[in-house]
Design an enzyme around this catalytic site. Structure first.
Site, PDB file in Angstrom:
ATOM      1  N   ARG A  84     -16.044   2.706   3.479  1.00  0.00           N
ATOM      2  CA  ARG A  84     -16.920   3.802   3.883  1.00  0.00           C
ATOM      3  C   ARG A  84     -16.098   5.054   4.166  1.00  0.00           C
ATOM      4  O   ARG A  84     -16.451   6.141   3.771  1.00  0.00           O
ATOM      5  CB  ARG A  84     -17.700   3.419   5.151  1.00  0.00           C
ATOM      6  CG  ARG A  84     -18.738   4.453   5.526  1.00  0.00           C
ATOM      7  CD  ARG A  84     -19.072   4.428   6.996  1.00  0.00           C
ATOM      8  NE  ARG A  84     -17.945   4.824   7.829  1.00  0.00           N
ATOM      9  CZ  ARG A  84     -17.950   4.853   9.141  1.00  0.00           C
ATOM     10  NH1 ARG A  84     -19.040   4.469   9.783  1.00  0.00           N
ATOM     11  NH2 ARG A  84     -16.887   5.226   9.831  1.00  0.00           N
ATOM     12  N   GLU A 143       0.851  -1.192   0.000  1.00  0.00           N
ATOM     13  CA  GLU A 143       0.000   0.000   0.000  1.00  0.00           C
ATOM     14  C   GLU A 143       0.888   1.243   0.000  1.00  0.00           C
ATOM     15  O   GLU A 143       1.864   1.310   0.758  1.00  0.00           O
ATOM     16  CB  GLU A 143      -0.891   0.012   1.248  1.00  0.00           C
ATOM     17  CG  GLU A 143      -1.765   1.262   1.302  1.00  0.00           C
ATOM     18  CD  GLU A 143      -2.492   1.432   2.617  1.00  0.00           C
ATOM     19  OE1 GLU A 143      -3.469   0.704   2.852  1.00  0.00           O
ATOM     20  OE2 GLU A 143      -2.085   2.315   3.408  1.00  0.00           O
ATOM     21  N   LYS A 200       7.876   3.801   1.980  1.00  0.00           N
ATOM     22  CA  LYS A 200       9.305   3.543   2.194  1.00  0.00           C
ATOM     23  C   LYS A 200       9.678   2.228   1.522  1.00  0.00           C
ATOM     24  O   LYS A 200       9.039   1.202   1.770  1.00  0.00           O
ATOM     25  CB  LYS A 200       9.602   3.428   3.692  1.00  0.00           C
ATOM     26  CG  LYS A 200       9.466   4.729   4.461  1.00  0.00           C
ATOM     27  CD  LYS A 200       9.790   4.471   5.927  1.00  0.00           C
ATOM     28  CE  LYS A 200       9.324   5.580   6.829  1.00  0.00           C
ATOM     29  NZ  LYS A 200      10.015   6.834   6.713  1.00  0.00           N
ATOM     30  N   GLN A 219      -7.017  -4.568   8.577  1.00  0.00           N
ATOM     31  CA  GLN A 219      -6.363  -3.504   9.341  1.00  0.00           C
ATOM     32  C   GLN A 219      -5.084  -4.086   9.920  1.00  0.00           C
ATOM     33  O   GLN A 219      -4.979  -5.312  10.115  1.00  0.00           O
ATOM     34  CB  GLN A 219      -7.327  -3.073  10.466  1.00  0.00           C
ATOM     35  CG  GLN A 219      -6.850  -1.985  11.358  1.00  0.00           C
ATOM     36  CD  GLN A 219      -6.591  -0.702  10.580  1.00  0.00           C
ATOM     37  OE1 GLN A 219      -5.578  -0.616   9.878  1.00  0.00           O
ATOM     38  NE2 GLN A 219      -7.480   0.252  10.685  1.00  0.00           N
ATOM     39  N   THR A 254      -4.039   4.586  -1.475  1.00  0.00           N
ATOM     40  CA  THR A 254      -5.103   5.040  -0.568  1.00  0.00           C
ATOM     41  C   THR A 254      -5.828   6.271  -1.125  1.00  0.00           C
ATOM     42  O   THR A 254      -5.350   6.933  -2.046  1.00  0.00           O
ATOM     43  CB  THR A 254      -4.554   5.379   0.837  1.00  0.00           C
ATOM     44  OG1 THR A 254      -3.697   6.499   0.719  1.00  0.00           O
ATOM     45  CG2 THR A 254      -3.812   4.217   1.446  1.00  0.00           C
TER      46      THR A 254
HETATM   47  P1  FAD Z   1     -17.943  -0.271   6.957  1.00  0.00           P
HETATM   48  O1  FAD Z   1     -17.675  -1.668   6.573  1.00  0.00           O
HETATM   49  O2  FAD Z   1     -19.103   0.404   6.327  1.00  0.00           O
HETATM   50  O3  FAD Z   1     -18.088  -0.245   8.553  1.00  0.00           O
HETATM   51  C1  FAD Z   1     -18.117   0.994   9.270  1.00  0.00           C
HETATM   52  C2  FAD Z   1     -18.751   0.789  10.637  1.00  0.00           C
HETATM   53  O4  FAD Z   1     -20.148   0.560  10.489  1.00  0.00           O
HETATM   54  C3  FAD Z   1     -18.234  -0.422  11.417  1.00  0.00           C
HETATM   55  O5  FAD Z   1     -18.187  -0.076  12.769  1.00  0.00           O
HETATM   56  C4  FAD Z   1     -19.263  -1.504  11.162  1.00  0.00           C
HETATM   57  O6  FAD Z   1     -19.327  -2.437  12.242  1.00  0.00           O
HETATM   58  C5  FAD Z   1     -20.539  -0.705  11.011  1.00  0.00           C
HETATM   59  N1  FAD Z   1     -21.477  -1.258  10.020  1.00  0.00           N
HETATM   60  C6  FAD Z   1     -21.173  -1.767   8.806  1.00  0.00           C
HETATM   61  N2  FAD Z   1     -22.277  -2.121   8.143  1.00  0.00           N
HETATM   62  C7  FAD Z   1     -23.325  -1.839   8.959  1.00  0.00           C
HETATM   63  C8  FAD Z   1     -24.747  -1.989   8.854  1.00  0.00           C
HETATM   64  N3  FAD Z   1     -25.319  -2.515   7.774  1.00  0.00           N
HETATM   65  N4  FAD Z   1     -25.517  -1.571   9.895  1.00  0.00           N
HETATM   66  C9  FAD Z   1     -24.964  -1.040  11.032  1.00  0.00           C
HETATM   67  N5  FAD Z   1     -23.617  -0.888  11.192  1.00  0.00           N
HETATM   68  C10 FAD Z   1     -22.815  -1.292  10.169  1.00  0.00           C
HETATM   69  N6  FAD Z   1      -9.705   5.169   4.947  1.00  0.00           N
HETATM   70  C11 FAD Z   1      -9.565   6.177   4.060  1.00  0.00           C
HETATM   71  O7  FAD Z   1     -10.090   7.273   4.263  1.00  0.00           O
HETATM   72  N7  FAD Z   1      -8.839   5.994   2.885  1.00  0.00           N
HETATM   73  C12 FAD Z   1      -8.255   4.806   2.583  1.00  0.00           C
HETATM   74  O8  FAD Z   1      -7.619   4.668   1.531  1.00  0.00           O
HETATM   75  C13 FAD Z   1      -8.370   3.730   3.524  1.00  0.00           C
HETATM   76  N8  FAD Z   1      -7.824   2.515   3.263  1.00  0.00           N
HETATM   77  C14 FAD Z   1      -7.999   1.480   4.144  1.00  0.00           C
HETATM   78  C15 FAD Z   1      -7.460   0.228   3.845  1.00  0.00           C
HETATM   79  C16 FAD Z   1      -7.619  -0.854   4.704  1.00  0.00           C
HETATM   80  C17 FAD Z   1      -7.050  -2.200   4.344  1.00  0.00           C
HETATM   81  C18 FAD Z   1      -8.325  -0.664   5.930  1.00  0.00           C
HETATM   82  C19 FAD Z   1      -8.488  -1.808   6.906  1.00  0.00           C
HETATM   83  C20 FAD Z   1      -8.876   0.575   6.238  1.00  0.00           C
HETATM   84  C21 FAD Z   1      -8.726   1.664   5.367  1.00  0.00           C
HETATM   85  N9  FAD Z   1      -9.286   2.919   5.624  1.00  0.00           N
HETATM   86  C22 FAD Z   1      -9.131   3.947   4.719  1.00  0.00           C
HETATM   87  C23 FAD Z   1     -10.004   3.181   6.892  1.00  0.00           C
HETATM   88  C24 FAD Z   1     -11.536   2.985   6.780  1.00  0.00           C
HETATM   89  O9  FAD Z   1     -12.067   3.909   5.864  1.00  0.00           O
HETATM   90  C25 FAD Z   1     -12.133   3.190   8.163  1.00  0.00           C
HETATM   91  O10 FAD Z   1     -11.752   2.179   9.036  1.00  0.00           O
HETATM   92  C26 FAD Z   1     -13.653   3.430   8.224  1.00  0.00           C
HETATM   93  O11 FAD Z   1     -13.971   3.934   9.517  1.00  0.00           O
HETATM   94  C27 FAD Z   1     -14.510   2.191   7.992  1.00  0.00           C
HETATM   95  O12 FAD Z   1     -14.551   1.856   6.679  1.00  0.00           O
HETATM   96  P2  FAD Z   1     -15.194   0.441   6.229  1.00  0.00           P
HETATM   97  O13 FAD Z   1     -15.136   0.390   4.782  1.00  0.00           O
HETATM   98  O14 FAD Z   1     -14.579  -0.667   6.979  1.00  0.00           O
HETATM   99  O15 FAD Z   1     -16.702   0.673   6.736  1.00  0.00           O
END
Ligand code: FAD
Length: 292
Positions: free
Chosen positions: A107, A17, A274, A178, A48
């Site tokens: 999200r 990444e 890096k 994560q 990202t």
């Molecule tokens: P979701 O899967 O939508 O989950 C968000 C929250 O809502 C969780 O607490 C979940 O339990 C809850 N939830 C999910 N679905 C429902 C539902 N149907 N009803 C009720 N609750 C629900 N962030 C950035 O801004 N840019 C990036 O490029 C980026 N890259 C990432 C790469 C990786 C590999 C990881 C692990 C994270 C990355 N993130 C990035 C961070 C990520 O955007 C955040 O962790 C964010 O808060 C959650 O995104 P998500 O897609 O997991 O959300």
């Protein structure tokens, strides 16, 4: 090549990444880094997507250059923060024009200064809705995020994994996790996911600790805990940048080798842009386990 095909081989995949640098920096340095990482033969490099507006345009530009000029597979991250379905469609169309066909659908976090995520009118509440939207409109491969220690907004790991399953059922074909520092969390998470019927590759994300002062930020952003033994060692050497880097690299190698031995489909390294340290880690891995 689609992500699902990259993970459908019988080898463990190494991937990286990178993040778009701030607009004040040109991209040359980043591309030098990616060219150096290319020597490790990665399955893909993911880019990202910025939380705010600042670097967002650069994700498409960088992911495009990776695939079209460096001839490496690229994955573009995309979030639903502060945007509508129509805007997301414009970005997805732009990615399509640039031959990008792999997306990490997220999200996103609430913007700085806000504690709760609120969707834009005409936007999405959760990542699974973005997955559905991409699946419906594009013939691509979609990855989603998984959280071995649970997501910071949801203290209930079991429920969080139910939502992860919703993302997979909506069309995601790879999960990238994560960062974490204790593999037992990953193995437990993987077991629960399997029991719930999640059958897509679950790829662990690895972040080498290279800077003592960054630890608090890492923990607060990721919800990951640092094992006591590792923390005490880092704390003891906190005044030596070289020692911290050495400890971080050695720990990442040990962690990654244990994951490889435990049949993970691949390792996704958070490189922090890096190459030197990432190359040192990857060169020290016991690769070559056949998965099939
Ligand atoms: P979701 O899967 O939508 O989950 C968000 C929250 O809502 C969780 O607490 C979940 O339990 C809850 N939830 C999910 N679905 C429902 C539902 N149907 N009803 C009720 N609750 C629900 N962030 C950035 O801004 N840019 C990036 O490029 C980026 N890259 C990432 C790469 C990786 C590999 C990881 C692990 C994270 C990355 N993130 C990035 C961070 C990520 O955007 C955040 O962790 C964010 O808060 C959650 O995104 P998500 O897609 O997991 O959300």
């Amino acid at each position: 090549m689609f992500l699902r095909d990259i993970y459908n081989k019988n080898e463990q995949v190494i991937s990286f990444e990178v993040f778009p640098p701030n607009k004040n920096y040109n991209l040359e340095e980043l591309f030098t880094t990616i060219k150096e990482l290319k020597s490790l033969n990665p399955g893909y490099v993911s880019v990202t997507y910025g939380a705010g507006g600042g670097t967002r345009d650069r994700t498409v530009e960088i992911a495009s250059k990776i695939i079209n000029e460096l001839k490496l597979q690229s994955v573009a991250h995309l979030t639903c923060v502060n945007t509508t379905k129509d805007n997301l469609k414009k970005i997805l169309d732009l990615l399509k024009e640039n031959n990008i066909q792999n997306i990490l659908a997220l999200r996103g976090d609430p913007p700085v200064g806000q504690t709760n995520y609120t969707k834009e009118i005409g936007g999405f509440n959760y990542a699974f809705q973005l997955v559905e939207f991409i699946k419906k409109n594009y013939d691509w491969s979609i990855a989603v995020a998984g959280y071995p220690q649970g997501h910071q907004e949801n203290k209930n790991l079991d429920e969080d994994i139910n939502y992860l399953k919703m993302k997979v059922d909506s069309g995601a074909d790879v999960i990238i996790t994560q960062l974490f520092f204790d593999n037992d969390y990953f193995y437990k998470f993987r077991d629960i996911a399997l029991k719930k019927g999640i059958n897509v590759p679950i790829v662990p994300g690895i972040l080498p600790i290279l800077n003592f002062n960054a630890i608090n930020k890492i923990i607060s952003l990721s919800n990951a805990t640092i094992p006591d033994k590792l923390f005490k060692k880092l704390e003891k050497h906190q005044n030596s940048k070289e020692d911290i880097e050495k400890i971080g690299i050695e720990y990442a190698i040990e962690q990654a080798n244990d994951l490889l031995k435990n049949m993970v489909p691949g390792l996704h390294f958070y490189t922090m842009n890096k190459s030197k340290q990432t190359i040192e880690i990857v060169n020290a891995l016991n690769k070559g386990i056949l998965l099939k």
